[in-house]
Design a protein around this motif. Structure first.
Motif, PDB file in Angstrom:
ATOM      1  N   TYR A 256       0.510  -5.660  -6.511  1.00 49.61           N
ATOM      2  CA  TYR A 256      -0.017  -4.712  -7.497  1.00 49.61           C
ATOM      3  C   TYR A 256      -1.548  -4.756  -7.518  1.00 49.61           C
ATOM      4  CZ  TYR A 256       4.300  -3.066  -9.650  1.00 49.61           C
ATOM      5  OH  TYR A 256       5.503  -2.428  -9.879  1.00 49.61           O
ATOM      6  N   ALA A 257      -2.109  -5.943  -7.405  1.00 49.43           N
ATOM      7  CA  ALA A 257      -3.571  -6.053  -7.368  1.00 49.43           C
ATOM      8  C   ALA A 257      -4.130  -5.343  -6.140  1.00 49.43           C
ATOM      9  CB  ALA A 257      -3.987  -7.517  -7.387  1.00 49.43           C
ATOM     10  N   TYR A 258      -3.471  -5.505  -5.018  1.00 48.20           N
ATOM     11  CA  TYR A 258      -3.894  -4.850  -3.774  1.00 48.20           C
ATOM     12  C   TYR A 258      -3.797  -3.336  -3.901  1.00 48.20           C
ATOM     13  CZ  TYR A 258      -3.803  -3.452   1.123  1.00 48.20           C
ATOM     14  OH  TYR A 258      -4.054  -2.840   2.313  1.00 48.20           O
ATOM     15  N   ARG A 259      -2.688  -2.860  -4.457  1.00 51.03           N
ATOM     16  CA  ARG A 259      -2.492  -1.418  -4.649  1.00 51.03           C
ATOM     17  C   ARG A 259      -3.611  -0.827  -5.502  1.00 51.03           C
ATOM     18  NH1 ARG A 259       2.118   1.001  -8.522  1.00 51.03           N
ATOM     19  NH2 ARG A 259       0.514   0.327  -9.986  1.00 51.03           N
ATOM     20  N   ALA A 260      -3.987  -1.534  -6.567  1.00 49.59           N
ATOM     21  CA  ALA A 260      -5.053  -1.048  -7.439  1.00 49.59           C
ATOM     22  C   ALA A 260      -6.409  -1.080  -6.739  1.00 49.59           C
ATOM     23  CB  ALA A 260      -5.101  -1.878  -8.720  1.00 49.59           C
ATOM     24  N   THR A 261      -6.608  -2.089  -5.873  1.00 48.95           N
ATOM     25  CA  THR A 261      -7.890  -2.237  -5.197  1.00 48.95           C
ATOM     26  C   THR A 261      -8.170  -1.108  -4.220  1.00 48.95           C
ATOM     27  OG1 THR A 261      -7.800  -4.650  -5.404  1.00 48.95           O
ATOM     28  CG2 THR A 261      -9.259  -3.758  -3.718  1.00 48.95           C
ATOM     29  N   ILE A 262      -7.145  -0.661  -3.474  1.00 46.82           N
ATOM     30  CA  ILE A 262      -7.386   0.343  -2.440  1.00 46.82           C
ATOM     31  C   ILE A 262      -7.357   1.771  -2.982  1.00 46.82           C
ATOM     32  CG2 ILE A 262      -6.426  -1.152  -0.667  1.00 46.82           C
ATOM     33  CD1 ILE A 262      -3.929   0.671  -0.667  1.00 46.82           C
ATOM     34  N   PHE A 263      -6.864   1.976  -4.195  1.00 45.44           N
ATOM     35  CA  PHE A 263      -6.795   3.327  -4.754  1.00 45.44           C
ATOM     36  C   PHE A 263      -8.200   3.918  -4.869  1.00 45.44           C
ATOM     37  CE2 PHE A 263      -6.078   6.361  -8.302  1.00 45.44           C
ATOM     38  CZ  PHE A 263      -5.042   7.082  -7.737  1.00 45.44           C
ATOM     39  N   PRO A 264      -8.411   5.219  -4.543  1.00 41.59           N
ATOM     40  CA  PRO A 264      -7.421   6.294  -4.427  1.00 41.59           C
ATOM     41  C   PRO A 264      -6.716   6.415  -3.087  1.00 41.59           C
ATOM     42  CG  PRO A 264      -9.604   7.210  -4.200  1.00 41.59           C
ATOM     43  CD  PRO A 264      -9.794   5.751  -4.512  1.00 41.59           C
ATOM     44  N   ARG A 265      -6.990   5.526  -2.146  1.00 42.35           N
ATOM     45  CA  ARG A 265      -6.135   5.514  -0.963  1.00 42.35           C
ATOM     46  C   ARG A 265      -4.769   4.977  -1.366  1.00 42.35           C
ATOM     47  NH1 ARG A 265      -9.310   1.783   2.975  1.00 42.35           N
ATOM     48  NH2 ARG A 265      -9.777   0.819   0.960  1.00 42.35           N
ATOM     49  N   LEU A 266      -3.721   5.568  -0.826  1.00 45.42           N
ATOM     50  CA  LEU A 266      -2.379   5.106  -1.127  1.00 45.42           C
ATOM     51  C   LEU A 266      -1.944   4.006  -0.169  1.00 45.42           C
ATOM     52  CD1 LEU A 266      -0.552   8.471  -1.888  1.00 45.42           C
ATOM     53  CD2 LEU A 266      -1.820   6.976  -3.438  1.00 45.42           C
ATOM     54  N   ALA A 267      -2.644   3.896   0.949  1.00 41.56           N
ATOM     55  CA  ALA A 267      -2.322   2.861   1.932  1.00 41.56           C
ATOM     56  C   ALA A 267      -3.560   2.544   2.734  1.00 41.56           C
ATOM     57  CB  ALA A 267      -1.194   3.334   2.848  1.00 41.56           C
ATOM     58  N   ASP A 268      -3.630   1.309   3.188  1.00 42.61           N
ATOM     59  CA  ASP A 268      -4.703   0.866   4.060  1.00 42.61           C
ATOM     60  C   ASP A 268      -4.047   0.092   5.185  1.00 42.61           C
ATOM     61  OD1 ASP A 268      -6.792  -0.270   5.379  1.00 42.61           O
ATOM     62  OD2 ASP A 268      -7.742  -1.165   3.628  1.00 42.61           O
ATOM     63  N   PHE A 269      -3.859   0.752   6.293  1.00 43.29           N
ATOM     64  CA  PHE A 269      -3.014   0.197   7.339  1.00 43.29           C
ATOM     65  C   PHE A 269      -3.654  -0.954   8.098  1.00 43.29           C
ATOM     66  CE2 PHE A 269      -1.660   4.808   7.245  1.00 43.29           C
ATOM     67  CZ  PHE A 269      -0.628   4.562   6.350  1.00 43.29           C
ATOM     68  N   SER A 270      -4.817  -1.384   7.651  1.00 41.72           N
ATOM     69  CA  SER A 270      -5.429  -2.565   8.267  1.00 41.72           C
ATOM     70  C   SER A 270      -4.863  -3.848   7.690  1.00 41.72           C
ATOM     71  CB  SER A 270      -6.942  -2.539   8.050  1.00 41.72           C
ATOM     72  OG  SER A 270      -7.243  -2.602   6.664  1.00 41.72           O
ATOM     73  N   ALA A 271      -4.055  -3.749   6.659  1.00 41.05           N
ATOM     74  CA  ALA A 271      -3.541  -4.942   5.990  1.00 41.05           C
ATOM     75  C   ALA A 271      -2.024  -4.952   6.004  1.00 41.05           C
ATOM     76  CB  ALA A 271      -4.059  -5.012   4.553  1.00 41.05           C
TER      77      ALA A 271
END
Length: 298
Positions: A149-164
């Motif tokens: 959940y912390a990761y999801r909040a960090t990358i928003f407004p991107r819905l995904a960051d495929f580097s992780a």
């Protein structure tokens, strides 16, 4: 009435209330993990309460106290799972396993510091370590979901960051195999029909934004037809109650698709999409049979 018996008399109805009533909680990953986690501490308390009762019944036989408490708590765990079937809930081996973990952790930890037993010092240390390891094991899913959940909040407004690699927590393949590499998601369609990938439970409140942007590539030598789907928490699983948009990609074409959120909001028939409560974004092949791969970029 002995205090131990009174505590048990309070815990048993509480356990029945928690396990047998069909509580309505938010359908989120967090609540599912918390619900699963709760079995271990609940049955840890029940095991300790049962141990207290057996200690008053057999004060001079520590081994019998622990054995009877463990068996009684295990039987309660099995009965609690079977009793959920008539009330419309599902019996779960996973929940029973967590019940057993809670029982084992509680009795092992108590035995490590129980002055009434005659366990040698090295065994007490071993029991303490085993109990601690059990606690870590039980708590691991809570830690994992908190990080997600912390990761999801960090990358928003991107819905995904495929580097992780943590992106795999928030996505799932349907008839597809996912590969995360170099800031891209490669999706291989491995079964029919309509294979694809979904990002479930994204950051739900999209009110401060204007577009949903999808950067997708067709690496194949033939036309690839995709469907972009978005739905909210109120979705009734009917086609007309969500946003659907077809995307046609020519061979070797890469395109950035920009979808106005106003279009998504107006998509359901008879109501507005809950832009504050987006629940799922899916991208899948529209045809039952077709090219075998797509690539999605951040």
């Amino acid at each position: 009435m002995r205090r131990s018996t009174l505590i048990l008399a309070v815990l048993l109805p509480l356990a029945a209330l928690l396990l047998l009533v069909d509580w309505t909680f938010p359908s989120t990953t967090l609540w599912r993990v918390v619900e699963d986690f709760g079995h271990a501490p609940l049955f840890a308390l029940l095991a300790l309460a049962l141990l207290a009762v057996t200690r008053s019944r057999w004060p001079g036989l520590p081994w019998r106290q622990y054995a009877v408490a463990a068996v009684a708590a295990t039987v309660l765990g099995a009965v609690s799972e079977l009793a959920q079937v008539p009330v419309g809930r599902d019996a779960s081996w996973g929940d029973f396993y967590r019940d057993l973990l809670g029982i084992g952790i509680a009795l092992t930890a108590f035995a490590a510091f129980d002055r009434r037993n005659t366990i040698a010092g090295p065994w007490r240390a071993l029991f303490a370590v085993a109990a601690l390891a059990g606690v870590v094991w039980v708590c691991a899913p809570i830690v994992e979901v908190a990080r997600a959940y912390a990761y999801r909040a960090t990358i928003f407004p991107r819905l995904a960051d495929f580097s992780a690699a943590r992106d795999s927590f928030w996505s799932r393949g349907s008839g597809a195999r996912r590969t995360f590499e170099d800031g891209a998601l490669t999706v291989d369609f491995v079964s029919e029909p309509f294979p694809g990938v979904a990002w479930f439970e994204p950051q739900p409140d999209w009110r401060d934004y204007d577009y949903l942007v999808v950067d997708v590539e067709n690496p194949n030598d033939s036309l690839l037809q995709l469907t972009l789907r978005v739905h909210d928490r109120a979705h009734n699983w009917e086609f007309v109650d969500r946003f659907n948009r077809n995307i046609r990609l020519a061979a070797r074409e890469r395109r950035v698709v920009r979808v106005p959120l106003a279009d998504i909001e107006r998509a359901p028939t008879g109501r507005s999409m809950g832009i504050r409560h987006i629940a799922d974004v899916s991208l899948y092949r529209s045809e039952a049979i077709g090219p075998s791969r797509m690539v999605v970029y951040t």
